[in-house]
Design a protein around this motif. Structure first.
Motif, PDB file in Angstrom:
ATOM      1  N   ARG A 194      36.937  43.885  36.683  1.00  0.00           N
ATOM      2  CA  ARG A 194      37.489  45.096  37.291  1.00  0.00           C
ATOM      3  C   ARG A 194      37.273  45.044  38.796  1.00  0.00           C
ATOM      4  N   ALA A 204      37.080  50.371  40.902  1.00  0.00           N
ATOM      5  CA  ALA A 204      36.617  50.914  39.627  1.00  0.00           C
ATOM      6  C   ALA A 204      35.179  51.416  39.714  1.00  0.00           C
ATOM      7  N   GLU A 212      29.207  49.843  35.506  1.00  0.00           N
ATOM      8  CA  GLU A 212      29.066  51.141  36.139  1.00  0.00           C
ATOM      9  C   GLU A 212      27.689  51.732  35.847  1.00  0.00           C
TER      10      GLU A 212
END
Lengths: 484, 394
Positions: A5, A9, B227
């Motif tokens: 990604r 992102a 993330e």
């Protein structure tokens, strides 16, 4: 490649930024931003406007810099707050271990008659101005009550060597006492070295005593500032410094200078004097507004605006010396840089908040009076005993440390809650100095727009930041100073 | 480049091997433990009886008939006594777990990972490979007492949770003197219980190496492709610090991280000043890095300023800093004292230009993978010219 990604992102949505506590100052078209603990960065005026209007673009180096320095956070980030809390705790940890420096005024007598000296007496009457053993014993008792694990006992005067027997007694008693206390105990004698003899040298060697002395610069300047019979103060001081270096070690002696009107314009010569003596550290001091300095008008004779160019030229010269391979530290800059570039606060009495009076250093005067700082004692010599905390013979440790004379100036002057200081981008680098502000305005807080303390230090902060940002070599040098 | 795995040239087994981890013996001594040892047949062709497995070198004499015999491929001929290998049940696949001669043994515990770093040298897989952990337990028992250094790597070893704690405790108990280094992305330590279990291993010789690729979440999370990683790794580091654990921060330098190096150094100095050391690593052109060359490649000479700035700052803050995997000719001389000659011996190669170089022996050299990408600025450092004898002016 489809598995990876892109950078977008991982960026937080732009609407989610929250400002963390920060302060700013516009300097030469740029904006200095400091976070809660004094980490700094410079922004362009445009970037700062984006920050202030909450119009930060998501994908920009600016956002990354602001997040890295804990100026902003993404809404859900807990980490920046946690890290700021840890850094703040680190900054203030010294407060739990209060009062490490205990100053014993062994004698007010002195064979020098320096016009700027705040306290000394010309007297042969040993009884009137010397500290007695009874008083010193109470001072020692007080020193060992301090929570600090590091206890430094400094003998001052007048000229403390005029009462050397007392120094011998105090050191011996302190060592006996410390055998059970287990503190990191150190001793300093602040002396003009004129009376240095074999007995003193042998004693200092045996008991690991450190020497702090005065050196105002080249011979003519020093001797003009520091008259004594024989007009040979400089000759005695420099010979003494050399002797201590040779017989006790190069790291056992340091020198302090006092700036007078005669010093202005001669900063390079002053620094050269230190270099020639092999000293690697000096303190470009300003003249304090206390005692005879006010009486003789030598303080009024030059103000901050005259002193600043002196300091700037000196600092730049010291930077230049280091670039040439000549090691020299400017201690005042080093103190500030430690506060700027690390989470440590050296707790320098005049430049810390809460102020270091009483809790950083405390003074036991020859007569048993206890003062919150050396400057407080000087003020008392002028007739104002505002900073007298009590007397060793009459008051208990608790009465002294919990006296209003100490707690009121500490609380009232605390910079993070003082008008204008609380908004100042330099607050974490600075201090509150209630003694200075009281001496000049009659108030612990003072009026910052007209405060010489404020003006002088703000100018130094800007100067240091300018040199730090300007050149990689200076940056490395300043980082070294900050690490000391 | 030394091979760490290979296929047997032949392995005519009558039945599957009973276990996978074998310690190699090349001198027959006591009889008691022969069952769990593999005897490697030397030039003399002697093969004492009683071993469950015999290894023969690719062109060496064969062992006796009727035994389990495995003929090593040429690239594994170097195997000798006290090395440890893992052999598949059918005897076909051989993996080297430990080379006695090397001080850079690294024990792979898993290929699974919760990150997917753009430059990962060991691309993560998803299949269950718990057997690697089981082999590591066995390996700990086979290593000689007095082993000085043991490295553990992944994948992400902490994915095992208690399993890796148990392994490291066994390691401490059997090899208390060994310097133990564990590579981890640090996220698991954000769990205070796991951090406490780690500290409970109570091995003062153990250090965990944790990478940081930015001074804030966006850059770090992008590089590790996960993330929220930064916001777990840093709290993990803080948890370990509170428990007085030894921590190394590792930064792999490439186009995404090198320009931010001063920021990262400042972040470490100000927020993580308690770390034991910082390792700045040159990029290894292997695994995922090869797929991402356009995103990652930067000539080390192009980040010389950032390198000097960062190393100076860390050094002045008294944080021990080391530069790994960098060729001396590509970094400023002032950085040479911080370099460590570190590329694992089995990965090390040199460039043709290096033949003439006067500091080759002090240089990190190259990963063998440098063949895929190497700086065009590699240049032999000329030796000091022999000084001319001073002419005596008459």
């Amino acid at each position: 490649m489809a598995k990876f990604r892109g950078p977008l992102a991982f960026q937080a949505p732009s609407a989610e930024w929250q400002l963390l506590p920060f302060r700013f100052e516009r300097i030469n078209g740029k904006v200095l931003v400091t976070n809660l603990v004094g980490e700094h960065l410079f922004l362009s005026a445009e970037d700062f406007d984006q920050l202030a209007r909450n119009e930060l673009p998501t994908d920009s180096p600016l956002v990354r810099r602001l997040r890295a320095k804990h100026v902003i956070r993404e809404g859900a980030d807990e980490l920046p707050v946690e890290l700021l809390a840890i850094k703040s705790r680190t900054r203030y940890r010294r407060l739990a271990e209060f009062t490490s420096l205990h100053i014993f005024v062994a004698s007010l007598r002195c064979e020098h008659s320096c016009p700027y000296c705040q306290v000394s007496r010309q007297s042969s009457d040993k009884g009137a101005f010397d500290m007695t053993w009874e008083t010193a014993a109470l001072g020692l008792e007080s020193a060992f009550r301090s929570p600090s694990q590091n206890i430094k006992i400094e003998f001052q005067g007048g000229e403390p060597l005029l009462n050397f027997e007392l120094i011998e007694e105090v050191v011996a008693a302190a060592e006996v006492r410390n055998a059970s206390e287990g503190k990191n105990l150190g001793f300093v004698i602040a002396t003009n070295l004129a009376l240095l003899d074999d007995r003193v040298i042998d004693f200092c060697r045996a008991h690991d005593v450190y020497i702090s002395t005065s050196l105002d610069g080249p011979a003519d300047l020093h001797n003009k500032n520091r008259p004594r019979p024989g007009k040979n103060s400089w000759e005695l001081a420099t010979a003494g410094i050399q002797r201590v270096r040779e017989e006790l070690g190069v790291d056992r002696v340091s020198a302090l200078m006092t700036t007078t009107r005669s010093s202005l314009g001669r900063v390079r010569e002053i620094i050269d004097t230190y270099v020639e003596l092999g000293l690697t550290s000096m303190f470009l001091r300003t003249l304090s507004p206390y005692g005879f300095a006010i009486k003789t008008k030598s303080f009024d004779a030059y103000d901050v605006d005259h002193w600043l160019p002196f300091y700037e030229e000196g600092l730049d010269y010291i930077i230049e010396l280091n670039a040439r391979g000549v090691p020299m530290v400017e201690q005042y800059a080093a103190l500030i840089l430690k506060k700027m570039l690390t989470n440590d606060d050296p707790g320098y009495v005049d430049l810390t908040s809460p102020s270091g009076i009483g809790i950083g250093a405390i003074v036991y005067n020859y007569d048993g009076d206890v003062y919150a700082s050396d400057e407080g004692r000087m003020l008392a010599e002028m007739g104002d005993k505002k900073f007298r905390l009590g007397n060793l013979h009459q008051d208990s440790y608790e009465e002294i440390m919990l006296s209003d004379a100490l707690l009121a100036p500490l609380e009232e002057s605390f910079a993070p809650s003082a008008p204008m200081c609380q908004d100042c981008a330099f607050e974490t680098y600075c201090g509150s100095d209630p003694t200075y502000h009281y001496a000049t305005t009659g108030d612990f807080v003072g009026r910052k727009p007209t405060s010489g303390f404020c003006r002088r230090n703000m100018a130094i902060f800007k100067l240091l930041l300018d040199r730090y940002e300007g050149d990689a070599g200076t940056r490395a040098l300043f980082q070294t100073w900050a690490g000391h | 480049m030394i091979a760490l795995r290979g296929k047997a040239l032949s392995a005519p087994l009558e039945e599957p091997l009973g276990h996978t981890v074998w310690k190699i013996v090349d001198v027959a001594t006591a009889n008691s433990q022969r069952g769990s040892r593999a005897f490697v047949v030397g030039e003399d062709g002697e093969a004492p009886e009683g071993f469950d497995l015999y290894l023969t070198r690719s062109c060496g004499p064969s062992a006796g008939k009727g035994e389990a015999v495995l003929r090593l491929p040429p690239e594994l001929d170097y195997l000798s006594g006290d090395d440890v290998i893992s052999v598949s049940d059918d005897g076909q696949r051989v993996r080297v777990l430990w080379r006695h001669e090397s001080r850079q043994n690294s024990v792979l515990l898993t290929e699974r990972c919760n990150h997917y770093c753009l430059m990962c040298s060991q691309p993560p897989k998803t299949a269950n490979d718990d057997r690697l952990l089981a082999e590591a337990f066995e390996l700990m028992r086979l290593l000689p007492r007095g082993t000085s250094e043991i490295g553990f790597t992944g994948g992400e070893p902490t994915l095992y949770g208690q399993g890796v704690i148990d392994l490291l405790r066994l390691c401490r108990n059997l090899h208390p003197e060994a310097q133990v280094h564990v590579l981890s992305n640090g996220t698991r330590f954000a769990d205070p219980e796991f951090a406490a279990a780690w500290a409970g291993i109570d091995n003062p010789n153990m250090m965990v190496g944790i990478p940081i690729y930015g001074a804030e979440p966006a850059r770090h999370d992008y590089v590790v492709q996960a993330e929220g990683a930064f916001n777990q790794t840093i709290p993990g580091i803080l948890n370990l610090a509170q428990l007085r654990q030894r921590i190394e921060i590792r930064v792999v330098l490439h186009k995404l991280t090198a320009p931010a190096l001063p920021e990262i150094a400042e972040f470490i100095a100000r927020n993580l000043p308690f770390v034991y050391q910082v390792a700045l690593m040159g990029l290894e052109m292997i695994g995922l890095a090869r797929a991402n060359i356009p995103e990652l490649w930067i000539d080390p000479t192009d980040y010389a300023d950032e390198l000097v700035e960062a190393v100076t700052l860390l050094d002045r803050n008294r944080i021990h800093t080391m530069i790994y995997n960098h060729q001396l000719c590509l970094i400023p001389r002032s950085m040479w004292p911080y370099t460590v000659r570190s590329i694992s011996d089995w990965k090390n190669e040199y460039h043709p230009e290096c033949v003439e170089c006067s500091v080759k022996d002090e240089c990190g050299g190259f990963f063998f993978s440098a063949k895929y990408k190497v700086s065009e600025k590699i240049k032999a450092i000329p030796g000091e010219a022999p000084r001319e004898p001073a002419l005596l002016e008459l």
